[in-house]
Structures are given as C-alpha cells and as structure tokens.
Write a protein that holds these residues in place. Structure first.
Motif, mmCIF file in Angstrom:
data_model
loop_
_atom_site.group_PDB
_atom_site.id
_atom_site.type_symbol
_atom_site.label_atom_id
_atom_site.label_comp_id
_atom_site.label_asym_id
_atom_site.label_seq_id
_atom_site.Cartn_x
_atom_site.Cartn_y
_atom_site.Cartn_z
ATOM 1 N N ASP A 694 0.840 -1.202 0.000
ATOM 2 C CA ASP A 694 0.000 0.000 0.000
ATOM 3 C C ASP A 694 0.874 1.251 0.000
ATOM 4 O O ASP A 694 2.101 1.183 -0.134
ATOM 5 C CB ASP A 694 -0.970 -0.016 1.181
ATOM 6 C CG ASP A 694 -0.283 0.121 2.533
ATOM 7 O OD1 ASP A 694 0.945 0.379 2.583
ATOM 8 O OD2 ASP A 694 -0.965 -0.014 3.569
ATOM 9 N N MET A 700 -0.544 -5.964 1.627
ATOM 10 C CA MET A 700 -2.007 -5.948 1.566
ATOM 11 C C MET A 700 -2.574 -6.963 2.572
ATOM 12 O O MET A 700 -2.153 -8.116 2.596
ATOM 13 C CB MET A 700 -2.486 -6.300 0.168
ATOM 14 C CG MET A 700 -2.096 -5.280 -0.888
ATOM 15 S SD MET A 700 -3.142 -3.833 -0.801
ATOM 16 C CE MET A 700 -2.355 -2.785 -2.033
ATOM 17 N N ASN A 706 -6.439 -2.526 3.838
ATOM 18 C CA ASN A 706 -5.752 -1.839 2.734
ATOM 19 C C ASN A 706 -5.761 -2.641 1.438
ATOM 20 O O ASN A 706 -4.971 -2.376 0.528
ATOM 21 C CB ASN A 706 -4.303 -1.523 3.132
ATOM 22 C CG ASN A 706 -3.492 -2.780 3.422
ATOM 23 O OD1 ASN A 706 -4.020 -3.885 3.463
ATOM 24 N ND2 ASN A 706 -2.194 -2.609 3.628
ATOM 25 N N MET A 708 -6.830 -3.789 -2.128
ATOM 26 C CA MET A 708 -7.481 -3.282 -3.333
ATOM 27 C C MET A 708 -7.623 -4.465 -4.282
ATOM 28 O O MET A 708 -6.639 -5.113 -4.623
ATOM 29 C CB MET A 708 -6.668 -2.160 -3.972
ATOM 30 C CG MET A 708 -6.475 -0.953 -3.074
ATOM 31 S SD MET A 708 -5.596 0.416 -3.867
ATOM 32 C CE MET A 708 -6.900 1.120 -4.865
ATOM 33 N N ARG A 736 3.889 0.046 -5.145
ATOM 34 C CA ARG A 736 2.863 0.659 -4.306
ATOM 35 C C ARG A 736 1.584 0.903 -5.098
ATOM 36 O O ARG A 736 1.633 1.266 -6.276
ATOM 37 C CB ARG A 736 3.368 1.975 -3.706
ATOM 38 C CG ARG A 736 4.545 1.762 -2.769
ATOM 39 C CD ARG A 736 5.033 3.057 -2.161
ATOM 40 N NE ARG A 736 6.221 2.809 -1.353
ATOM 41 C CZ ARG A 736 6.289 2.939 -0.036
ATOM 42 N NH1 ARG A 736 5.221 3.321 0.635
ATOM 43 N NH2 ARG A 736 7.409 2.686 0.612
ATOM 44 N N SER A 738 -2.478 2.610 -4.336
ATOM 45 C CA SER A 738 -3.391 3.290 -3.419
ATOM 46 C C SER A 738 -4.351 4.104 -4.268
ATOM 47 O O SER A 738 -4.217 4.190 -5.491
ATOM 48 C CB SER A 738 -2.610 4.212 -2.466
ATOM 49 O OG SER A 738 -1.956 5.237 -3.212
#
Length: 1017
Positions: A694, A700, A706, A708, A736, A738
């Motif tokens: 993240d 994760m 967090n 996705m 990363r 986010s």
C-alpha cells in the motif's frame, strides 16, 4: 491582400468564419468509459480469433517463449497476480510486435494442501469426515474444485486483457501432465539421485505433512528461552565415575577388544569415588561443574544427545560467588562452576541472577572434546533410565558466540545442523558406546513418541486444533518443570523471535526427523550443474543471480515427499530390503506400466492399480509408496509436460518471470528438476518483480483494510488503468498502489487519450496522396521525426530487457511535452487555418500519420484496449495487435536540427514566463494579442538553420512557411537585446476574425486566411 470573400455589406455585418476552419473531426469519444468498452474489445478479439491468428501470422518467425509460472487454482486473483499476468502480457505483446512468435500458454498449479483443506471442509459440512470418504471420491472432488477455480481465474485474467492459449492451458492435474511428472521422477530414480532417508525436515503438526522451505514463511512468535546446565560427568583419559564407566563398557557390545582395553586404561578414580576434572592445569571435582546451553525450544531438550562447541571460541570456567535475592528457587548455588564463552558470560550471568563471580581458568577446546556430560533430565522423577546415556561434546562449525552461551544443545532428530554434526562424529560416538541412529522422537501430530519416558509420551509441541491452534502445547511446560526438578534450569524468560510458519495454515512448524524421500544435491553433481546453469542464465535484475545462487549453494537435499492425498504420487515400489523397483532388471517394463496407468486414469491409476498389474513377476514383499510429491516438484516439471510436449513451443523457455520469492520456489524447483534429468536449466533468463504494497509500504491485508481488488478497480476505472499502473512502476522493487496512485495513473491516461484523440481528429480524411517527402518538410516536422527516431533507436533493446517503465515514461513525456505542449500547440494554427494544400499543413498530417502508426503500436502492449479503439478509429476491422512496430529510418536523425529546436523552445519558455503575468492580470487574454521582442543571442543562428523567418506576414500566403511568431504563438515577433512583450490591442493592428491573429492590412482576415477561405468557397 483583398479577396471577394472579405467583402461584406454594412447591413450584413462580419462573416462567421467558423465553418471555414479545418477543425479536428472524430467520433472517438473524449470519455473512455473503459469498464463498459473493454468487454466489447474482448469480444472483438474472440471474433477475430486473435490468439490463433497471431500464431498463423507468426509461422516461421523466430520464437520467443515466456513460460508461465502456474498460479494456484484456489481463490480470486489479487493485485499481485494481476500485476504478474499483466507484466507477462506486456512482455509477450511487445516481443510479438517486434516480429517474433511470442506464443503464451497459461498454466495452473492444481494439487496441494489448500485445495485438500477446502474439500475436507466441504465434506465435514455434510457430516462426512475425511476418513469416511473413499480416496478416489475425495481426489475427484479436489480435481473438480480446482477446475472450477481455473475457469474463474481464466476469465479474470482475460478481463485484464491477457492474450494466450486460454482454450488449451497446461494444468498439473491433467492426466497427461501427471503421467509426465511420474516419468520425470522415475528418470531421477533410475539415475540413483533419489533416496529415502531419515533426517530433520520442516514438519507441520497442524497439517501433518512435511514442508519444503518454499512452503514456509517467517513471522514473529512469542517463545520461552531457557538456560540449562549439562553437568560434567568426566573427562575421557583423566577421571571417570566408576558406575558410569561400567555402563559405558557393558552396554556397548559393538566395541572392539582394543577399544575396551583403551577405556580400561583411562580409569583413574579418587578415594571418594567421585570423578575429577583436569583442565587448565588444575583439577576440579566434577560434581558442581556444568556446561551451559541456551535454547528457545525447551521441548527439544528431551531429544538431546550431545552438546556442540567451536574451537574458535574462548571459553572460561566461572565460579558463582554471589546470587541475586529473588522470590523463587534458583537452579544454581554459590560455589557452582559454569563453563561459558567469555564473550557471553555477562549476559548469561545477568539472565541467571548471578550477582558476582570469578573466572577460575581458561577452558582449552582440546580439553572440551574429551568432556562427557550428563543429560540434564537424567535424574528427573519418571526418567525411567532413558537418559542414562553419556552426552558427548562435538565440534561444530555452526556454533558461534553471537548469542546464547557459546555452546549448542544438539538434538539430531530436530535440527539440521544438529543432525549433520551428529552423523559426522560416528567414530567418536562408537568410542563412547553410543548408537549413532537418530531416534524418532516425534510422531506426525508433533507429540512425543515412546522413545521418551512415559512422563513425556504423547505431549504435544503445538496445538493442532481448536481456538488455540498453533499455540504452545503441553510439551514445553512439562520439560521446564522437569528441568526445575533436577536443578538444571538456570533461567527462563519470554522473548519474541522470527520463527518458521506454514504459509498455508499460518501455524508454527517444527524440525522433525522422519523417513522421507530426497533428491541428492551431490549425487551426479546436481548442485554443481545447477550452479553452472545459474551462471549461464541472464537475470533481470542482476542481483537475482546471487540470490538464487546462494540458495542453491547452501540448500540441503531436496525433500520431495508429502503425507497427503491430493497430489501426484511417488510412483516407487519398495522391496523387502528397502530396494527400489528402478534397480530391478525389469525396471523399464514396470515404469512403462506405471506411466500408462497414470496417463489413462490420473493419480488414481497409481493408487487403484494392484501391484500385481504393475509388477507381474517377483512381487512378494514389495509395496507401493503411499506418499505424494511436493507440489514444487509438480510445477518444477512444467517445462517437461508443457514446453517439451507441445509442438508449438521450444524445449527451453527464453524467460521465466515471477515474484522475487520464487528464487527459492518455482525458479529453483524447475532448475533442480531439469538439471537432474536433462543437465541444463529449463530457461535462458529470469525476471523477478517485487510485491504489491500500500501507500505506506505495508503488505495488503484484510485486517489492515488496505486491500485493493482488481475486480473493483476494473468496475470503476477499467483494466487499462491497472495496466498503466504496472507499466509505469519500477517492478523490480516493491510496487505501491493506493487511491492516490490510481488517480495519478487515471490523470496520465486522460492526457494520453486526449493526445491520441486530437491526432485522430487532425488526420480526418488523410490520404497517402497528400504525403510530403522528408526533404520538403518544414524543420518542425523533421524535428518530430528526429524525436521519433530517438524513441525508436533503442526501443527494441528496452523491450528485450523488459524495461517497460522506461518505455512508457519516454512515450508519455513525448506525448505530453513534445507533442501536446509544443508541436501540436504550434501547429494548430496551420492545421486549422492554412490552405488545405499548403506544404506545412500536409507535412504536419504526414508526420501525424507517422506518429499515429508508431505511438499506437508502441503503446498497444500497455493500453491494449484503448490502442485497439484508437487503431479502429482509423483502420477499422484489423486489430492493432496484429501489427508490428514500425521502424524509424536513420535519415530522420538530425542532431543539429534538434539542438536548434531546443534553442527555440528555451526562448519560447522565457517568452511564456513574461506573458503569463500579463494574462493573469488580464492585460491580455491570449498570447496572440502579444507582440514580442525575442533575444537575438543564439536564436538568430537557430532560426536561420531552421529556415524560420522573422516577418509580420507570410511571404507566400498560399503556401506559408514558418515564422518566429508561429513558434512563439504570438502575432508578431522580432529580435532584440532584451525580451519585451507589448499589447497589440493598443496599436492599430486588427484581430483576424478567422485565426484570431493580429495583423496590419485590409479586410477582416489575414491574407493567409483569405487564400484558405477563397479556395474553400
């Protein structure tokens, strides 16, 4: 210049010239609508049979093969698997468009414990325990379960835009695959590299199976550390307790007569009958001298058989002179003497509540080798005489003075180093009357066996069920209690350490000696072959070479057996004396029957076929092995049942590409298996990517909130945004993701889409007949082609080195900075307002066509859906993914021209910095309202070289050539000493009602615009 088109009567007013402008025209939408648009392009590719068309088109080309590392057929894909598959697709599409045959065959790993667990849960929910389900029914359900997830993941990968042979992927559970895996195992057995041995291996009590290193992860765990005394009994050759000596001689029937005589000669007793220890030139009574060890696994103490030391460590004999005042009984007393490494004495004393002490003497390591100790549990209640054996001191390379005491408690049934040092000291053990056989002290559930005293028998190390599964069982507390009872526990305290856990159950694992099947790393020089192949292999990034090389150099023999149901069986038949059927004269015939049975019936062909059918002759006393293979052996064989079995693939892959954890996993198992059978690696290159984290760099995790999911991102943004994220990331490090990262990529996508949309619109109606030869193009167009040449010059090298981040970064910057912010900005006036047949307008569209063909194909591997849409906007019916990258002729390279353009760009930026405050203060609304004095220095030479004139108007309005004002996007520009910007509205200049340029002269529009309108009219 005045034309009829400029005439207007006083009553009619000025003409509306908007319909005379050649504005970009396209149906290509500004808003992408990717979530709805992308599935339509997948349908289009299916209709086009894209994968098969590519194969037909590529016939005869040089092959490029990225062999798919099989994902596990269990659960929906996550961001890590999405990144992995997209990166593979980028590589394959890029190499295909280089003009190679990049045939991608996806695959799945279908056997293993996670699937077995899920199926067990299903049966339990229906009231049927695992033992109640026939094995064949259980395996059939496992196969069905895995197939269901293969179908789901296949759809999910294809939704990401990944192209491959989805109709015919490889699966480890296909009968033909299982047959090849068995055949590969039998080849290794035939070569003598396979053996059965009993040594400590990673064992999961929760899962009741052996684990490979690749199936283990490390996590923090609270444990109990203890310091334990091993009383010194005697020193060989100096003094020995009478009772102990008699036991040594009488219990060891294996000693030769000369060894017994040697032992007899060592008798030297004191008058009291107590042993004396001579060391450091002094003699000490042995009844209060102890070797001290430290361990974080108290449960292994009952399995202790020796203590190891290092000759490179300085040891001392310390006498306790004062103890801390504590509210509990200590296992040490004033006057006790402890042998500890000098460097570690202070930490040992502090942990053991020793307030003061004196160092009595050095302990020579030559003396240590002759010490014989008592087991610390020898005199515990309920010992049943099972700890009456002597504890030898063994020299070990694994002993250090970094922590602990400088000594290592050695339990050969529970530690690899312990096992190795034990087995390498056979002669010394024999001289002490010690059986070198490693005792099997733990059963499959991680409970003590009857090798132990009845007090310990059945106690568990790890709880294997219930809410406290994975926590300490009853073994640790009982062992610590027994050590307290014998007075040999110096200290204990909790601590946190990184400990091995099963990556499936997340429960701790133990080291346990148990009979297992191994592939030897030394037999047939397997280790040396593997290391040599690593040197031949190309690595991206290069550090991967050292990573896998170090692992192979230090790895133990390959443990390949598992004690489960759902997997490929170890298809060996073992004789009454432990011999293998592969050693028999009829081995080839037996092997052929085994492989045939598995080929036709899968793994059930082994389990369900009677031994009499597989081995018709001389089968009395022979038994089939019931263990299954490590799933890493399965996946390590993918090259054998995919690459080597398919006619459309080469025997060796150009590339294996997975996450960096696969240096100890698939990369290594494939290397070991292939080297063991074929003597070479199955790959020419290895590419590794990092893990998805993240924004804070955290893994994760659902618990952290967090996570996705690709599915969610696709529904909201589309798969091309995820592909853009992959392409713009440095995949060799942690990647990363986010909301902010996605937003950044969405913004980048929007800029790219607008650039391409503008190009499509500007090329409306373009025909090759209006193309302008390179030599006749204005300097600005030749500069764009020069930039294309720069981008294309090392594009192939970047593709072959998988540097897609650099590729995308260059293309993105080119589109946004060189094209949108510079070239298109300048050329809008010529495109919209020049006469249709002007040279620079036609040259601009000629260059835009070249841009279109190159940018669309260069970006196609990244934005596979969007570039198909872009391509179809001008070339409907034919897929962009059937194209190859266009070359950029060397004639386009013009470094001198590029240098002059950069001079003009620098001046333009200076002018803009001066104009912008005037715009902000609303002195002017548009740069076309400005009259500029540009600095002569350096610029005059550049303008001359570029054939850019300095004039108020074009010399030939019918075929205008570039002026300095065009480059600066102002209405008037001259050269001078200092940059000056003035407002043309304050002069007698008029604003052209068509191009909005300010000019001096007659009429409503400039002469150039008048020619364009006249011809249009």
């Amino acid at each position: 210049m005045t034309t009829d088109s400029q005439d207007s009567s006083p009553d009619s007013g000025p003409r509306d010239y908007r319909d005379t402008l050649f504005l970009p025209k396209t149906d290509f939408p500004m808003r992408a609508g990717l979530p709805k648009a992308e599935p339509k392009w997948i349908e289009f590719w299916d209709e086009q049979k894209l994968y098969h068309t590519l194969r037909e088109q590529s016939e005869g080309r040089e092959s490029y093969t990225l062999h798919d590392g099989p994902p596990y057929a269990n659960g929906h894909i996550h961001m890590g698997t999405a990144l992995n598959k997209i990166l593979k697709d980028l590589i394959n599409r890029s190499h295909q468009m280089l003009g190679l045959n990049a045939n991608y065959v996806p695959g799945w790993d279908c056997h293993g414990l996670p699937i077995e667990w899920k199926v067990e849960e299903e049966f339990r929910a229906k009231g049927r325990g695992k033992d109640d389900v026939p094995a064949s029914e259980f395996r059939a359900r496992c196969r069905e379960y895995a197939k269901g997830w293969v179908d789901i993941q296949s759809e999910e990968f294809q939704r990401l835009g990944v192209v491959g042979d989805w109709d015919n992927p490889y699966l480890t559970m296909r009968f033909e695959s299982e047959a090849v895996i068995c055949a590969e195992l039998l080849k290794i057995a035939n070569s003598g590299q396979l053996y059965r041995g009993s040594k400590p291996i990673m064992w999961s009590p929760v899962e009741q199976t052996a684990l490979a290193e690749a199936e283990v992860e490390y996590a923090d765990r609270r444990v109990t550390q203890i310091y334990v005394r091993f009383p010194v009994n005697y020193r060989r050759g100096k003094s020995v307790n009478v009772d102990d000596f008699d036991k040594v001689v009488s219990s060891n029937s294996n000693l030769r007569d000369d060894q017994k005589e040697q032992l007899s000669a060592l008798q030297d007793f004191t008058e009291t009958g107590k042993g004396m220890l001579e060391t450091g030139g002094q003699s000490f009574a042995t009844d209060n001298i102890s070797i001290v060890i430290w361990t974080t696994t108290p449960w292994t103490i009952p399995a202790n058989r020796a203590v190891s030391y290092s000759p490179s460590i300085q040891y001392g004999l310390y006498e306790i002179t004062e103890l801390e005042e504590v509210e509990f009984d200590l296992g040490q007393s004033i006057g006790d003497k402890l042998i500890v490494a000098d460097d570690l004495w202070e930490s040992v004393a502090k942990a053991s509540f020793i307030k003061d002490s004196k160092r009595v003497t050095d302990i020579n390591t030559n003396d240590l080798s002759d010490f014989v100790l008592d087991h610390p549990l020898r005199h515990m209640p309920g010992a049943d005489g099972k700890y009456d054996f002597p504890i030898p001191m063994l020299e070990g390379d694994h002993v250090t003075a970094e922590a602990g005491t400088g000594f290592v408690h050695t339990a050969p049934s529970h530690g690899e180093d312990d096992f190795n040092v034990w087995m390498s000291n056979g002669d010394k053990l024999a001289s002490l009357g010690i059986d070198p056989a490693v005792p099997l002290t733990m059963d499959d559930k991680g409970c003590y066996t009857d090798v132990m005293p009845e007090r310990f028998e059945g106690l568990d190390v790890i709880r294997t069920s219930g809410k406290k599964r994975g926590q300490d069982g009853k073994a640790n507390p009982e062992v610590i209690k027994a050590l307290v009872e014998t007075g040999n526990l110096l200290a204990r305290a909790p601590m946190t350490l990184r400990d091995a856990h099963s990556w499936r159950s997340k429960a701790p694992v133990i080291r346990r000696a148990t009979p297992q099947w191994f592939i030897s790393m030394s037999k047939d020089s397997l280790r040396d072959k593997a290391l040599a192949e690593i040197e031949r292999t190309k690595f991206w990034p290069e550090r991967g070479r050292n990573r896998i090389g170090t692992m192979v150099k230090d790895r133990p023999d390959w443990l390949i057996s598992r004690q489960r149901n759902w997997g490929v069986p170890i298809t060996l038949i073992v004789g009454p004396n432990g011999e293998l059927h592969t050693e028999r004269a009829d081995a080839d015939a037996v092997n052929a029957k085994i492989i045939e049975a598995v080929f036709h019936h899968g793994v059930d062909g082994w389990f369900n076929t009677p031994i009499e059918e597989l081995m018709p002759e001389n089968n009395a006393g022979w038994e089939k092995v019931s263990d299954i293979l490590d799933v890493w052996f399965d996946s390590g064989c993918t090259h054998a049942f995919c690459l080597k079995q398919r006619d459309d693939l080469p025997d060796r892959a150009d590339l294996y590409m997975e996450g960096s954890d696969q240096h100890r996993g698939w990369f290594q198992s494939s290397l070991m298996e292939s080297c063991a059978v074929y003597g070479e690696a199955p790959y020419k290159g290895i590419l590794t990517h990092g893990f998805v984290v993240d924004a804070k760099g955290l893994k994760m995790s659902k618990s952290l909130g967090n996570v996705m999911a690709p599915e969610d991102l696709i529904k909201k943004f589309g798969a091309d945004i995820i592909r853009l994220w992959v392409s713009s990331s440095d995949v060799t490090e942690e990647i990363r993701i986010s909301d902010e990262v996605i937003k950044t990529n969405t913004d980048s996508y929007r800029k790219l889409r607008n650039t391409l949309r503008y190009m499509i619109g500007a090329l409306d109606g373009y025909d090759e007949s209006e193309a302008v030869d390179y030599a006749d193009m204005p300097a600005l167009e030749r500069w764009v082609l020069h930039r294309l040449h720069e981008l294309g010059s090392d594009h192939e090298e970047l593709v072959r080195n998988h540097d897609h981040r650099v590729i995308f970064s260059r293309l993105f910057n080119f589109c946004t900075n060189d094209l949108s912010a510079f070239y298109f900005d300048i050329r809008k006036d010529a495109l919209y307002c020049d006469p249709l047949d002007s040279t620079r307008r036609r040259a601009c569209r000629t260059v835009m066509n070249a841009l279109f063909e190159r940018l669309t194909t260069w970006l196609a591997p990244v934005l596979c859906f969007t570039m198909e849409e872009v391509w179809q906007a001008r070339r409907p019916g034919s897929s962009v993914h059937l194209e190859t990258f266009r070359d950029c002729p060397d004639a386009w390279q013009d470094n001198a021209l590029a240098k002059h353009i950069e001079t003009v760009r620098a001046t333009r930026e200076q002018i803009n910095e001066t104009i912008e405050p005037m715009r902000a203060e609303k002195v002017i609304k548009s740069s076309l309202e400005a009259s500029v004095v540009a600095p002569t220095s350096g610029l005059a030479e550049a303008l001359d070289a570029l054939s850019v004139i300095i004039a108020d108007d074009y010399a030939n309005p019918s075929d205008p050539t570039d002026t300095l004002a065009d480059y600066l996007i102002v209405s008037n520009a001259v050269l001078g000493e200092v940059i000056t910007v003035s407002d043309l509205k304050e002069t007698d200049a008029k604003k052209c009602l068509r191009s909005w340029k300010y000019f001096h002269g007659e009429g409503e529009i400039t002469p150039r615009d008048a020619v364009a309108v006249s011809r249009l009219d």
